[in-house]
Design an enzyme around this catalytic site. Structure first.
Site, PDB file in Angstrom:
ATOM      1  CB  CYS A 145      55.565  46.220  35.992  1.00 20.85           C
ATOM      2  SG  CYS A 145      55.121  44.584  36.640  1.00 20.85           S
ATOM      3  CG  HIS A 147      54.048  48.589  39.957  1.00 25.08           C
ATOM      4  ND1 HIS A 147      53.143  47.892  40.729  1.00 25.08           N
ATOM      5  CD2 HIS A 147      54.591  47.671  39.127  1.00 25.08           C
ATOM      6  CE1 HIS A 147      53.137  46.624  40.355  1.00 25.08           C
ATOM      7  NE2 HIS A 147      54.004  46.458  39.388  1.00 25.08           N
ATOM      8  CG  ASP A 191      50.442  45.179  38.269  1.00 23.59           C
ATOM      9  OD1 ASP A 191      49.269  45.563  38.053  1.00 23.59           O
ATOM     10  OD2 ASP A 191      50.817  44.719  39.363  1.00 23.59           O
ATOM     11  NE  ARG A 213      47.929  46.055  40.585  1.00 23.92           N
ATOM     12  CZ  ARG A 213      48.520  45.723  41.739  1.00 23.92           C
ATOM     13  NH1 ARG A 213      47.894  45.904  42.879  1.00 23.92           N
ATOM     14  NH2 ARG A 213      49.737  45.214  41.732  1.00 23.92           N
ATOM     15  CB  CYS A 220      56.170  45.258  41.799  1.00 23.44           C
ATOM     16  SG  CYS A 220      56.615  44.339  40.314  1.00 23.44           S
TER      17      CYS A 220
HETATM   18 CO    CO Z   1      54.904  44.700  38.854  1.00 22.38          CO
END
Ligand code: CO
Length: 208
Positions: free
Chosen positions: A41, A97, A43, A45, A100
């Site tokens: 992803c 994750h 993302d 993090r 998400c």
């Molecule tokens: Co995500």
């Protein structure tokens, strides 16, 4: 964030690498030979290399919203093609994750414009597994389970490609489904039963 800071960080990083190994960038420039294709992803993090503890040159990385592998996405299909046929990776990982945002958005009925067709792919995963998901009363648990099932379905999309089917038949590749748990920082192997899934997938998607 001050963008200038990034260039200062970069200078520091270059110095650190060169102090440890003076020919570091010289060897990096000779080419890459990664063993693993990581599909994750976007993302901020969930950083691919850092959470796996690998260095530049060790992982071929593809990231998008909610670690999707849509069958018609030229980006995803090109990455898989290149990783399998040219880099000869031994492992393909789809890593989702918990918590998400993409998966969360797909569970809500809000119209999000251009994001709609992308999120529809996740809604399709929900529809495919709606009996199991609707049976989970706790919303957070249902959300987490959709993250796992989405990883599984994206692994199936990876296996549908001719390149991976061929490499799988030649036993030169393994496909893995993982979830990164933001709460603990741990990587979880979903231990997806690929031989079994593959049998079902092949019945319909088999390519010679
Ligand atoms: Co995500």
């Amino acid at each position: 964030m001050d963008i200038k800071q990034i260039f200062e960080n970069n200078n520091k990083w270059v110095q650190e690498k060169l102090n440890r190994e003076s020919g570091y960038f010289n060897s990096l420039s000779k080419g890459q030979n990664p063993d693993i294709l990581y599909i994750g992803c976007s993302d901020s993090r969930v950083t691919a290399e850092e959470l796996m503890g690998v260095s530049p040159g060790e992982a071929f990385v593809f990231r998008n919203i909610a670690n999707m592998v849509p069958n018609t996405d030229l980006g995803a299909m090109s990455v898989i093609n290149y990783a399998v046929l040219h880099l000869h990776v031994e492992h393909i990982v789809v890593c989702g994750h918990y918590y998400c945002g993409g998966v969360k958005a797909a569970m809500q009925s809000q119209d999000l414009g251009i994001l709609n067709p992308w999120l529809r792919n996740i809604r399709d995963v929900y529809r495919t597994h709606r009996v199991e998901l609707n049976g989970i009363d706790d919303e957070e648990q249902r959300y987490k389970r959709l993250v796992e099932l989405n990883v599984q379905e994206q692994c199936i999309n990876v296996i549908k490609t001719a390149e991976v089917q061929r490499a799988y038949r030649d036993s030169t590749i393994m496909v893995h489904g993982w979830v990164f748990d933001i709460h603990s920082g741990k990587l979880i192997d979903l231990e997806i039963d690929f031989p079994e899934i593959l049998k079902n997938v092949m019945e319909i998607y088999r390519l010679e």
